[in-house]
Design a protein around this motif. Structure first.
Motif, short mmCIF file in Angstrom:
data_model
loop_
_atom_site.label_atom_id
_atom_site.label_comp_id
_atom_site.label_asym_id
_atom_site.label_seq_id
_atom_site.Cartn_x
_atom_site.Cartn_y
_atom_site.Cartn_z
N HIS A 34 0.83 -1.20 0.00
CA HIS A 34 0.00 0.00 0.00
C HIS A 34 0.88 1.26 0.00
N ILE A 35 1.87 1.27 0.90
CA ILE A 35 2.73 2.46 1.01
C ILE A 35 3.50 2.67 -0.29
N SER A 67 2.88 1.58 -3.38
CA SER A 67 2.07 2.00 -4.51
C SER A 67 1.54 3.43 -4.32
N HIS A 68 1.24 3.75 -3.08
CA HIS A 68 0.73 5.08 -2.80
C HIS A 68 1.83 6.12 -3.00
N ASP A 69 3.01 5.84 -2.44
CA ASP A 69 4.09 6.82 -2.49
C ASP A 69 4.72 6.96 -3.87
N ARG A 113 3.11 7.14 -6.53
CA ARG A 113 2.23 8.02 -7.31
C ARG A 113 2.76 9.46 -7.34
N ASP A 138 1.45 4.32 -14.18
CA ASP A 138 0.31 4.83 -13.41
C ASP A 138 -0.78 3.76 -13.32
N LEU A 173 -2.62 -0.69 -6.11
CA LEU A 173 -3.38 -0.04 -5.02
C LEU A 173 -4.72 -0.73 -4.82
N ARG A 174 -5.35 -1.08 -5.95
CA ARG A 174 -6.65 -1.75 -5.85
C ARG A 174 -6.50 -3.09 -5.12
N SER A 188 -4.10 -3.92 -3.05
CA SER A 188 -3.72 -3.73 -1.64
C SER A 188 -4.91 -3.26 -0.79
N ARG A 189 -5.92 -2.68 -1.47
CA ARG A 189 -7.07 -2.17 -0.70
C ARG A 189 -8.07 -3.26 -0.33
#
Ligand code: ADP
Length: 388
Positions: free
Chosen positions: A170-171, A173-175, A177, A217, A224-225, A227-228
């Motif tokens: 999560h971190i 993929s989030h970071d 971005r 992207d 992200l999807r 990991s959510r």
């Protein structure tokens, strides 16, 4: 060999004899020792109880009428100290009522005086076997409890590692971005500047950067999807899966009509405890794939159905499409795995997402397929209300 084993079974169990009458005690001790028992004899109950308190699985032969403690009290104390003990009461006709009471309170058997030695030996042999079995049973239960504890520790560790891995995913993929948006922004600026000073080479380089960024992207979006899944606080409710699939059918109606694909659902799907949005994603991915990997087959059909088992439902999405080779049937559920046999846009994340969702519902997902003949994707969902 069988006889030998039996004798060693008998010898391994010491016998506690409680009899206040000296002659009877001595005679019994002699006969039982001659039969291979390790006899410790006592004239009263109190003394014998001290021995019982030091060991488990005691075999006790006790007179029901004792001067210090009556047989019932001896029995009660023995059972409190050593529930696995086996107690045989010796009784005369006058104390028969007491012996029956002792049986109700957990005595193994009673034997009438004067004692028939053959009968007593048979009884003791059976009692030995009982002790042996209960000790074996205890060992099994102990080792089972130990294995259970090991399993619990491993499960806790796995859950911890899983959560840690999901956090990292999560971190990351989030970071990722953030810098990507920067590259996107600056490359758009470069494109603008190129309007004043056109250069074919730079324009093509910027084009590559932008394509790469767009791909990255979309990959990060996919990660992200994945990991959510399970992170959202979507509640488990008893959802109507028939309605859900009908909604999905409407979403894909245009695409299916366009490709002349028949959608077949002959059963009404049940209501199931699940996270609605996640199970929608499962059907959406499976039906979407069934459409996209249909290929140019003359019979184009997608079927959705289910079967009820004792504790779960088994659902399927079946197609008459291009099929999947046996050797690839496991790896397609992994992140970014694609077979690329026909040109279909995708990231190889759909089935990884499906697997994660189904596992989060304590279910299983798998595919049965024959190359060129079509595929059936199965997944199970438990019937019980989950405790998540
Ligand atoms: P994507 O479709 O984005 O590539 P998926 O994870 O959904 O990712 O699928 C992984 C791969 O499995 C696909 O690339 C395709 O090769 C294969 N696949 C999935 N569903 C089907 C299907 N119904 N029929 C044939 N191949 C399939």
């Amino acid at each position: 060999m069988g006889e030998k084993a039996k004798t060693s079974e008998v010898r391994s169990i010491p016998l506690i004899l409680i009899e206040d009458e000296p002659d009877a005690r001595e005679t019994l001790q002699d006969i039982l020792e001659a039969s291979g028992y390790a006899v410790r004899s006592f004239a009263g109950g109190k003394e014998a109880l001290q021995i019982v308190s030091h060991q488990t699985g005691n075999l006790i032969l006790a007179d029901i009428l004792l001067p210090d403690l009556d047989g019932l009290k001896v029995l009660q104390s023995v059972k409190e100290m050593d529930p696995d003990s086996v107690v045989i009461m010796m009784t005369g006709n006058t104390s028969l009522q007491m012996a029956i009471e002792a049986m109700n309170k957990g005595a193994y058997a009673y034997i009438l005086k004067p004692i028939n030695m053959e009968e007593l030996k048979v009884l003791l042999k059976k009692a030995c076997r009982e002790i042996h079995l209960s000790q074996e049973n205890k060992k099994l239960v102990d080792s089972l409890q130990l294995s259970n504890r090991d399993l619990e520790t491993i499960n806790r560790r796995l859950a911890f590692l899983n959560a840690e891995m999901e956090d990292i995913l999560h971190i990351v993929s989030h970071d990722l971005r953030g810098p990507l948006i920067n590259i996107q922004g600056f490359s758009s600026k470069l494109t603008e500047q190129l309007k004043d000073r056109p250069s074919k080479k730079i324009t093509s380089c910027v084009g590559f950067i932008q394509k790469g960024v767009a791909r990255m992207d979309s990959l990060i979006g996919g990660l992200l999807r994945v990991s959510r899944v399970g992170r959202k606080v979507e509640p488990f409710l008893e959802n109507d899966l028939d309605k859900l699939v009908e909604e999905m059918r409407a979403v894909f109606a245009f695409e299916m009509k366009d490709r002349k694909i028949q959608f077949v659902k002959t059963q009404k799907l049940p209501r199931v405890w699940c996270r609605k949005d996640e199970i929608s994603q499962v059907f959406s991915n499976l039906i979407g794939n069934a459409i996209h990997y249909m290929g140019a087959k003359p019979k184009k059909e997608i079927g959705v159905g289910f079967e009820e088992a004792f504790d779960h439902f088994k659902f399927w999405v079946k197609d008459t499409g291009i099929g999947i080779d046996k050797k690839d049937q496991e790896r397609i559920f992994k992140l970014f795995e694609r077979l690329e046999e026909i040109p279909v846009k995708g990231e190889g994340l759909g089935l990884a997402l499906v697997k994660k969702i189904i596992q989060g519902h304590d279910g299983r997902v798998w595919v049965e397929s024959y190359k060129g003949k079509g595929s059936t994707f199965f997944f199970t969902l438990p019937k019980r209300r989950p405790v998540h």
